[in-house]
Write a protein that holds these residues in place. Structure first.
Motif, PDB file in Angstrom:
ATOM      1  N   GLY A  91       0.859  -1.068  -0.107  1.00  0.00           N
ATOM      2  CA  GLY A  91       0.138   0.029  -0.038  1.00  0.00           C
ATOM      3  C   GLY A  91       1.084   1.206   0.086  1.00  0.00           C
ATOM      4  N   TRP A 118      -2.179 -12.121   2.939  1.00  0.00           N
ATOM      5  CA  TRP A 118      -2.607 -12.668   1.675  1.00  0.00           C
ATOM      6  C   TRP A 118      -1.944 -14.167   1.464  1.00  0.00           C
ATOM      7  N   LYS A 135     -11.965 -15.546  -3.236  1.00  0.00           N
ATOM      8  CA  LYS A 135     -11.474 -15.250  -2.223  1.00  0.00           C
ATOM      9  C   LYS A 135     -10.858 -16.135  -1.193  1.00  0.00           C
ATOM     10  N   SER A 142      -3.971  -9.820 -10.178  1.00  0.00           N
ATOM     11  CA  SER A 142      -3.955  -8.502 -10.271  1.00  0.00           C
ATOM     12  C   SER A 142      -4.951  -7.987  -9.438  1.00  0.00           C
ATOM     13  N   GLY A 143      -4.542  -6.633  -8.877  1.00  0.00           N
ATOM     14  CA  GLY A 143      -5.482  -5.909  -8.381  1.00  0.00           C
ATOM     15  C   GLY A 143      -6.136  -6.390  -6.745  1.00  0.00           C
ATOM     16  N   GLU A 144      -5.075  -7.323  -6.340  1.00  0.00           N
ATOM     17  CA  GLU A 144      -5.545  -7.747  -4.970  1.00  0.00           C
ATOM     18  C   GLU A 144      -4.593  -7.386  -3.812  1.00  0.00           C
ATOM     19  N   ASN A 147      -3.084  -1.179  -2.182  1.00  0.00           N
ATOM     20  CA  ASN A 147      -4.159  -0.396  -1.532  1.00  0.00           C
ATOM     21  C   ASN A 147      -5.645  -1.244  -1.515  1.00  0.00           C
ATOM     22  N   ASP A 148      -5.392  -1.999  -2.450  1.00  0.00           N
ATOM     23  CA  ASP A 148      -6.757  -2.870  -2.565  1.00  0.00           C
ATOM     24  C   ASP A 148      -6.858  -4.021  -1.746  1.00  0.00           C
ATOM     25  N   LEU A 149      -5.725  -4.236  -0.879  1.00  0.00           N
ATOM     26  CA  LEU A 149      -5.789  -5.435   0.002  1.00  0.00           C
ATOM     27  C   LEU A 149      -6.385  -4.695   1.286  1.00  0.00           C
TER      28      LEU A 149
END
Length: 283
Positions: A91, A118, A135, A142-144, A147-149
């Motif tokens: 992040g 994660w 999940k 990608s995208g996990e 800041n997405d986590l």
């Protein structure tokens, strides 16, 4: 049960029988920001914490436990390590203070007191409140990450001081000394006194983390340190005593008997402390 969960269960049985999932810490003496200050070995992956708070991981990424947004293994081919090994996106502006690796998941305690996890999440060990496909794995697409986590919900205004990861569960000591654990609870390793029904897994349903109660360590007792094994957890309390709970089939809890402790309506507060010897306490 998904194929990911079936595979995790079968591999866990093998790994737990031959691997101690602990985290040795190596202090670096150099001021070099690239100096490694901690190493965390998981089931089939390893992570290193650098002095400047960056994290690098290598090995298996079957469940995204390396945190690079894919399932590509790293370290098994020439040219993948060293400067070619990327750092994990935690992040914007965030750095890690400590790291732990479980069987197939990884957790970092960040410099703002937040916890991010994660990798394998089949039992709720990532603490995101959801294990529905996709999940049941985090960080494998990608995208996990970054800041997405989302950070683990530790409770209103609460931050973490210490974290620990077992095979499929995670624990954190909060800034008020309370201890919270989530993930697999099949052997009572979360210490919530109930490993039946929906309590077999914690952190895999919406709202479970925000309302997660601390482990009952006893009246006035807080935790100073925590560590997690395959299916059990141990803590050093503020008075220097040690308590362990969860699977105890070969006596790993040190209670002088065998069998699960910390489940089946059995609070951690009611468990005996580990006998360290007359007048002895733990540091």
């Amino acid at each position: 049960m998904s194929s990911t969960r079936r595979l995790a269960t079968s591999l866990l049985t093998a790994v737990a029988s031959m691997t101690a999932l602990t985290v040795p810490v190596a202090e670096a003496t150099a001021a070099d920001p690239n100096a490694v200050i901690a190493v965390a070995p998981g089931g089939y992956h390893t992570c290193a914490l650098l002095r400047d708070g960056r994290v690098k991981c290598w090995g298996s990424s079957m469940y995204g436990q390396l945190g690079y947004g894919d399932t590509d293994n790293r370290g098994d081919n020439a040219g993948e390590m060293g400067d070619n090994l990327p750092t994990i996106d935690l992040g914007v502006g965030l750095k890690a203070k400590s790291i732990w690796a479980g069987f197939g998941h990884t957790c970092a305690l960040l410099d703002n007191g937040a916890v991010k996890c994660w990798g394998l999440n089949a039992y709720g060990e990532a603490g995101i409140g959801n294990t529905a496909i996709p999940k049941d794995s985090i960080g494998d697409q990608s995208g996990e990450m970054g800041n997405d986590l989302a950070a683990v919900s530790l409770g209103t205004g609460r931050k973490a001081k210490v974290i620990a990861a077992g095979s499929n569960h995670t624990c954190a000591i909060l800034d008020n000394g309370a201890l919270k654990c989530w993930g697999s609870n099949y052997s009572g390793q979360l210490g919530n006194g109930d490993n039946t029904g929906s309590k077999v897994q914690i952190g895999n349903a919406t709202g479970e983390m925000a309302t997660l109660q601390p482990v009952d360590l006893g009246t006035g007792r807080t935790a100073k340190a925590v560590t997690a094994g395959a299916d059990h957890t141990c803590a050093i309390l503020d008075n220097g005593t040690v308590k362990c709970w969860g699977d105890n089939s070969p006596g790993q809890l040190g209670t002088g008997n065998a069998g699960t402790n910390g489940g089946d309506n059995e609070s951690v507060a009611s468990l005996p402390t580990v006998n360290l010897g007359a007048g002895r306490t733990a540091k």
